[in-house]
Write an enzyme that holds these catalytic residues in place. Structure first.
Site, short mmCIF file in Angstrom:
data_model
loop_
_atom_site.label_atom_id
_atom_site.label_comp_id
_atom_site.label_asym_id
_atom_site.label_seq_id
_atom_site.Cartn_x
_atom_site.Cartn_y
_atom_site.Cartn_z
CE1 TYR A 293 -4.44 1.13 0.39
CE2 TYR A 293 -3.26 2.98 1.36
CZ TYR A 293 -4.41 2.45 0.81
OH TYR A 293 -5.53 3.24 0.69
CE1 TYR A 343 -5.80 6.19 -1.57
CE2 TYR A 343 -7.52 7.77 -2.05
CZ TYR A 343 -6.84 6.99 -1.15
OH TYR A 343 -7.20 7.00 0.19
#
Lengths: 389, 316
Positions: A293, A343
């Site tokens: 991440y 994103y």
């Protein structure tokens, strides 16, 4: 004791285009991604009987369900703490399937995070007497109002303790953009950057520069989870869910775990990593690629340490040696990550891990046996290990 | 909760004692007051104002509605509230313990005779009961019962009243954003405010008195505060005042996003206090380039808006 290891698999992945302005509703994005994922799996939408998403997703399960012609919804769950939920819906789906509660579970995340609202513009919630609102009272009155700022506090201490530099963070960004440059789905397709570009980018919150921060995107991703047995009979090779876990602890706070002994650590990920390796019965030597991440570059470093690819505080050396790029020891974020592709709160990373397992990544890594995927850092988080059958 | 049983003990010591000094009516029973009261109450009974009707009923002068029993001896109206003498000390005990809310819940009156023009009424109020703590819709509180006796100029009993009120802890007041500045609107975006909960109210109240308070479970300090001791599960806690000495444990310098109520670049520091807990705050009179991990700092306070005080640090 029961296990969910190897009980379920991701059989389908779907997504919309990734943009700065989708021009349509978030719900429609969710529907498009879901239908695409079901088509990829070769499963009729009417067979979906489970849904799982993030508490931050704005699209009610039942609205999505009626739009896809769903008939009987028998399982639905939501996971809290922002992007920390990125892998947890797949865990919940695998549990529901292993328990016989549901057979076809779609995990989705759809958002117009760029065109309709933006997470980075400053969060000053209204003061209402709940524990969640009260949490922000320790930060927002002092101007610490953005995810970047909350991460930066821990990043600064990590740099101080371990000698990591802004350039080390920059190398994470450069690798992501290099991978995005060859991914036609990526917003930054054919737009690589250099370390000098990173170093020249403006401060957002020292020690974070603009190019340490991920994009803001409109788009949706969905993945279809079903039993491994069924997945074997479908049109794509299954991405076996070999391990799935959630984690929090060590005085976890929502992006501000500033009160634990060592604030350079993101202990949540250590808790996830230990569970994943134990479930899968493997160690770091058995992992060929990872989706880590990357909402902000600094937290990629302690993730590499949590999973044992570098000793504590030494991820900078691992990165400096080129290990996170194609051809390196552990290529990460082969889709370009959230820095380079889009994103979508980490669910696009799960989809990329499936492609790596299938052998269809735009930046395919050879000899894939295990891929790690992680969710949001600095928050209660989650993770997966996906493998070929 | 020792504090609470203390309160109950102190309050119950008042039972049987006068709630206030005895009161004598400022005016004798009179027609103008009766007329106004009956009008205000919508009581059109001619007995209260028609000389013929009351004569037929056997009254020589004006006669008062029985429900006016307490009216004659009520405390004067004063802007700003009653004087200490007029107030009931037993109720102040509850105010001081945070039971600031008050609502009358019952009044029972007993009339022994009609009050007539010229009567001079005296009242005595006795604290008769204090209830255990009750959880009511308004909040946690105690019922306080006061028994009144009313006598006339001949010291004859003319009526009684049982008056019951609830003293309760009102819901927590939430921060109010400051009103935008009148002219230029320079302050149109108010300084962000914290949410006040039962768990953190002490911290924000302490700041108003320029004290940085830390939650203490029998000497184990915790920040941010929690309802129970993470080690023992105890729900009992006190606070200790921070000495104000600390060291910068980490810091950031904000550039984006910006709020109108701050000056940028804005350093935000994580200070480890010498008591061992860490707290986020801003710096005072410190250039961003002078902020560094390990530097000693001392606590001060800034009043960002009237009655809204935040902790801040200076380089030591």
């Amino acid at each position: 004791m029961g296990t969910i290891s190897n009980q379920a698999a991701i059989a389908g992945i779907g997504a919309t285009e990734f943009s700065k302005n989708s021009g349509r509703s978030e719900l429609r994005l969710a529907v498009e991604a879901t239908l695409a994922a079901l088509a990829d799996a070769g499963i009729d939408p009417a067979e979906v009987d489970g849904l799982s998403t993030y508490t931050m997703d704005n699209n009610p399960e039942i609205e999505l369900f009626r739009a896809i012609g769903g008939r009987q919804l028998k399982f639905h769950s939501r996971i809290h703490y922002g992007g920390g939920a990125a892998c947890a819906p797949i865990l919940h789906a695998a549990m529901a399937i292993a328990a016989g509660i549901a057979e076809v579970v779609v995990c989705y995340r759809a958002m117009n995070e760029r065109s309709q609202y933006r997470f980075g513009t400053g969060h000053t919630p209204p003061p209402v007497p709940t524990a969640e609102s009260a949490h922000y009272g320790w930060y927002v009155p002092f101007g610490l109002i953005s995810p970047a700022s909350w991460v930066a506090m821990q990043a600064r201490r990590y740099m101080h303790d371990h000698g990591a530099t802004s350039e080390d963070f920059g190398r994470v960004s450069v690798a992501a953009r290099r991978h995005a440059a060859t991914n036609p789905r990526a917003w930054f397709y054919e737009k690589p950057i250099t370390l000098a570009d990173h170093q020249a980018s403006r401060w957002i919150v020292e020690p974070l520069r603009l190019l340490d921060c991920c994009q803001e995107s409109d788009g949706a991703v969905a993945v279809v989870v079903t039993s491994l047995e069924r997945a074997r009979r479908l049109r794509n090779a299954p991405a076996v869910i070999r391990a799935a876990a959630q984690g929090a602890g060590d005085d976890s706070q929502m992006m501000t775990s500033y009160y634990r002994k060592d604030i350079g650590r993101i202990s949540e990920m250590n808790i996830v990593a230990d569970q994943l390796y134990a479930q899968a019965g493997i160690g770091p030597a058995d992992v060929q690629a990872a989706i880590l991440y990357d909402h902000f570059t600094p937290f990629v470093l302690p993730q590499l340490e949590a999973f044992g690819f570098a000793k504590e505080g030494q991820a900078r050396d691992f990165i400096r040696e080129g290990n996170i790029e194609l051809g390196g020891r552990l290529p990460i974020n082969t889709h370009g990550g959230q820095l380079g592709e889009a994103y979508i709160h980490g669910l696009n990373g799960v989809a990329e891990a499936v492609r790596l397992v299938r052998g269809t990544s735009p930046n395919q890594v050879d000899g894939i046996r295990n891929v790690i995927v992680t969710a949001g850092t600095g928050v209660p988080t989650s993770g997966l290990i996906l493998s070929p059958d | 909760m020792t504090e609470q049983s203390d309160l109950l003990g102190r309050a119950r010591a008042w039972i049987g004692r006068p709630a206030t000094a005895p009161v004598t009516a400022r005016d004798p029973v009179n027609q103008p007051m009766i007329r106004r009261w009956a009008e205000a109450m919508g009581d059109a009974n001619p007995l209260w104002h028609d000389p013929d009707v009351r004569a037929a009923a056997g009254f020589a002068g004006a006669v008062a509605p029985p429900a006016m029993l307490e009216v004659w001896t009520m405390a004067p109206y004063r802007a700003g509230g009653r004087t200490e003498d007029e107030d009931m000390a037993v109720l102040r005990l509850f105010d001081e313990a945070g039971y600031r809310g008050v609502v009358a819940t019952n009044i029972e009156q007993e009339y022994l005779r009609y009050l007539v023009e010229g009567d001079i009424i005296h009242a005595r109020a006795i604290v008769s009961d204090i209830s255990d703590e009750k959880r009511t819709g308004l909040g946690i509180g105690h019922f306080v019962t006061i028994d009144y006796e009313f006598t006339d100029q001949a010291d004859e009993l003319v009526g009684r009243m049982k008056f019951r009120i609830l003293k309760f802890k009102p819901p927590l007041e939430q921060s109010k954003a400051a009103a935008p500045a009148g002219d230029a609107g320079a302050n149109a975006f108010p300084h962000p405010r914290p949410a006040i909960t039962h768990d953190n109210a002490f911290f924000w109240e302490g700041l108003k008195q320029r004290k940085l308070l830390i939650q203490s479970f029998d000497g184990r300090l915790v920040h941010p505060p929690v309802p129970a001791c993470p080690e023992t599960g105890s729900l009992e806690w006190t606070t200790v005042e921070a000495s104000g000495k600390g060291v910068i444990h980490s810091f950031v310098v904000m550039h984006q996003p910006q709020l109108p109520c701050f000056q940028y670049p804005l350093p935000v520091v994580l200070v480890e206090l010498e008591e061992g807990v860490r707290i986020v705050a801003n710096m005072i009179d410190t250039a961003p380039e002078d902020v560094a991990i390990g530097r000693a700092v001392t606590l001060d306070f800034v009043e960002v808006e009237p009655d809204y005080i935040l902790p801040a640090f200076r380089l030591a």
